[in-house]
Design a protein around this motif. Sequence first.
Motif, PDB file in Angstrom:
ATOM      1  N   THR A 125      14.774  30.632  -2.368  1.00  0.00           N
ATOM      2  CA  THR A 125      14.818  29.377  -3.122  1.00  0.00           C
ATOM      3  C   THR A 125      15.885  28.430  -2.583  1.00  0.00           C
ATOM      4  O   THR A 125      15.652  27.218  -2.485  1.00  0.00           O
ATOM      5  N   VAL A 126      17.040  28.967  -2.227  1.00  0.00           N
ATOM      6  CA  VAL A 126      18.100  28.118  -1.670  1.00  0.00           C
ATOM      7  C   VAL A 126      17.652  27.514  -0.339  1.00  0.00           C
ATOM      8  O   VAL A 126      17.850  26.313  -0.084  1.00  0.00           O
ATOM      9  N   ALA A 127      17.037  28.330   0.514  1.00  0.00           N
ATOM     10  CA  ALA A 127      16.566  27.837   1.809  1.00  0.00           C
ATOM     11  C   ALA A 127      15.502  26.752   1.627  1.00  0.00           C
ATOM     12  O   ALA A 127      15.502  25.736   2.340  1.00  0.00           O
ATOM     13  N   ALA A 128      14.598  26.949   0.667  1.00  0.00           N
ATOM     14  CA  ALA A 128      13.537  25.968   0.422  1.00  0.00           C
ATOM     15  C   ALA A 128      14.111  24.646  -0.073  1.00  0.00           C
ATOM     16  O   ALA A 128      13.680  23.568   0.361  1.00  0.00           O
ATOM     17  N   VAL A 129      15.082  24.715  -0.967  1.00  0.00           N
ATOM     18  CA  VAL A 129      15.692  23.492  -1.497  1.00  0.00           C
ATOM     19  C   VAL A 129      16.445  22.744  -0.400  1.00  0.00           C
ATOM     20  O   VAL A 129      16.344  21.514  -0.287  1.00  0.00           O
ATOM     21  N   VAL A 130      17.187  23.473   0.414  1.00  0.00           N
ATOM     22  CA  VAL A 130      17.947  22.833   1.497  1.00  0.00           C
ATOM     23  C   VAL A 130      17.008  22.145   2.482  1.00  0.00           C
ATOM     24  O   VAL A 130      17.252  21.005   2.909  1.00  0.00           O
ATOM     25  N   ALA A 131      15.917  22.829   2.842  1.00  0.00           N
ATOM     26  CA  ALA A 131      14.957  22.243   3.785  1.00  0.00           C
ATOM     27  C   ALA A 131      14.308  20.993   3.199  1.00  0.00           C
ATOM     28  O   ALA A 131      14.179  19.962   3.880  1.00  0.00           O
ATOM     29  N   ALA A 132      13.894  21.069   1.931  1.00  0.00           N
ATOM     30  CA  ALA A 132      13.254  19.919   1.291  1.00  0.00           C
ATOM     31  C   ALA A 132      14.240  18.768   1.119  1.00  0.00           C
ATOM     32  O   ALA A 132      13.886  17.596   1.299  1.00  0.00           O
ATOM     33  N   LEU A 133      15.478  19.103   0.782  1.00  0.00           N
ATOM     34  CA  LEU A 133      16.494  18.067   0.600  1.00  0.00           C
ATOM     35  C   LEU A 133      16.786  17.347   1.911  1.00  0.00           C
ATOM     36  O   LEU A 133      16.944  16.120   1.945  1.00  0.00           O
ATOM     37  N   GLN A 134      16.842  18.101   2.990  1.00  0.00           N
ATOM     38  CA  GLN A 134      17.078  17.489   4.298  1.00  0.00           C
ATOM     39  C   GLN A 134      15.943  16.534   4.666  1.00  0.00           C
ATOM     40  O   GLN A 134      16.182  15.420   5.153  1.00  0.00           O
ATOM     41  N   SER A 135      14.711  16.962   4.413  1.00  0.00           N
ATOM     42  CA  SER A 135      13.566  16.095   4.694  1.00  0.00           C
ATOM     43  C   SER A 135      13.600  14.843   3.823  1.00  0.00           C
ATOM     44  O   SER A 135      13.281  13.738   4.280  1.00  0.00           O
ATOM     45  N   GLY A 136      14.000  15.023   2.561  1.00  0.00           N
ATOM     46  CA  GLY A 136      14.086  13.884   1.662  1.00  0.00           C
ATOM     47  C   GLY A 136      15.139  12.877   2.093  1.00  0.00           C
ATOM     48  O   GLY A 136      14.926  11.659   2.017  1.00  0.00           O
ATOM     49  N   VAL A 137      16.275  13.374   2.549  1.00  0.00           N
ATOM     50  CA  VAL A 137      17.344  12.486   3.017  1.00  0.00           C
ATOM     51  C   VAL A 137      16.888  11.701   4.248  1.00  0.00           C
ATOM     52  O   VAL A 137      17.138  10.492   4.359  1.00  0.00           O
ATOM     53  N   LEU A 138      16.204  12.378   5.160  1.00  0.00           N
ATOM     54  CA  LEU A 138      15.692  11.687   6.349  1.00  0.00           C
ATOM     55  C   LEU A 138      14.659  10.630   5.964  1.00  0.00           C
ATOM     56  O   LEU A 138      14.603   9.549   6.560  1.00  0.00           O
ATOM     57  N   GLY A 139      13.836  10.960   4.961  1.00  0.00           N
ATOM     58  CA  GLY A 139      12.843   9.993   4.517  1.00  0.00           C
ATOM     59  C   GLY A 139      13.471   8.767   3.880  1.00  0.00           C
ATOM     60  O   GLY A 139      12.933   7.663   3.975  1.00  0.00           O
ATOM     61  N   ARG A 140      14.610   8.945   3.233  1.00  0.00           N
ATOM     62  CA  ARG A 140      15.253   7.819   2.552  1.00  0.00           C
ATOM     63  C   ARG A 140      16.162   7.021   3.488  1.00  0.00           C
ATOM     64  O   ARG A 140      16.226   5.787   3.390  1.00  0.00           O
TER      65      ARG A 140
END
Length: 201
Positions: A125-140
């Motif tokens: 779960t931690v790995a999934a959140v970190v990966a999704a958060l990184q993608s979200g930051v790049l998208g923003r």
Amino acid sequence: MSYLGLGVSPGTVPVYHGTKLKVLDRRVRITELVLRCVSLGLGAVAIVLVVTDSQVKEFFSFQKKAKFTDMKALVFLVVANGLTVGYSLIQGLRCVVSMIRGNVLFNKPFAWLIFSGDQVMAYVTVAAVVAALQSGVLGRTGQAELQWMKVCNMYGKFCNQMGEGIASAFVVSLSMVVLSCISAFSLFRLYGTNKNKYAGW
């Protein structure tokens, strides 16, 4: 003689008083059950928010639909939370049965199984959140050096709902981390001086 719920035996080996131990056991069980329910509920919320997230934008004469499958990190997030929901449901039922019966077999192999499962789910779960958060930051924010656009400027609704899903998943990951600590406590106390007192855990 006692100090903070501890007694001292003639052999100077600390022992827990029965009443204090029962209170501690009950509090730990209730905390575990609450966290299992949080992981179950918010995990399901995160899945719904991410899976149903989409937005269509029209560019000149064609339309482009943004959906969660466009980002592999979000797919990983959905899968991870799906596993967490199923796992939390099973463990939550175990907690309920344990509290109702008051004495469920909790030997070392079973304790190791729960500990290992909680550890794996916490890492996933931690790995999934970190990966999704990184993608979200790049998208923003984009990446000027690589000429990556700020996608969220075009798909604002999509990014906002994605952020809500990631926030829910973040709480789930925190819950799993705490649960892994609780299961570690429940496991290693079996190896303590008073392990026979904990056999019913």
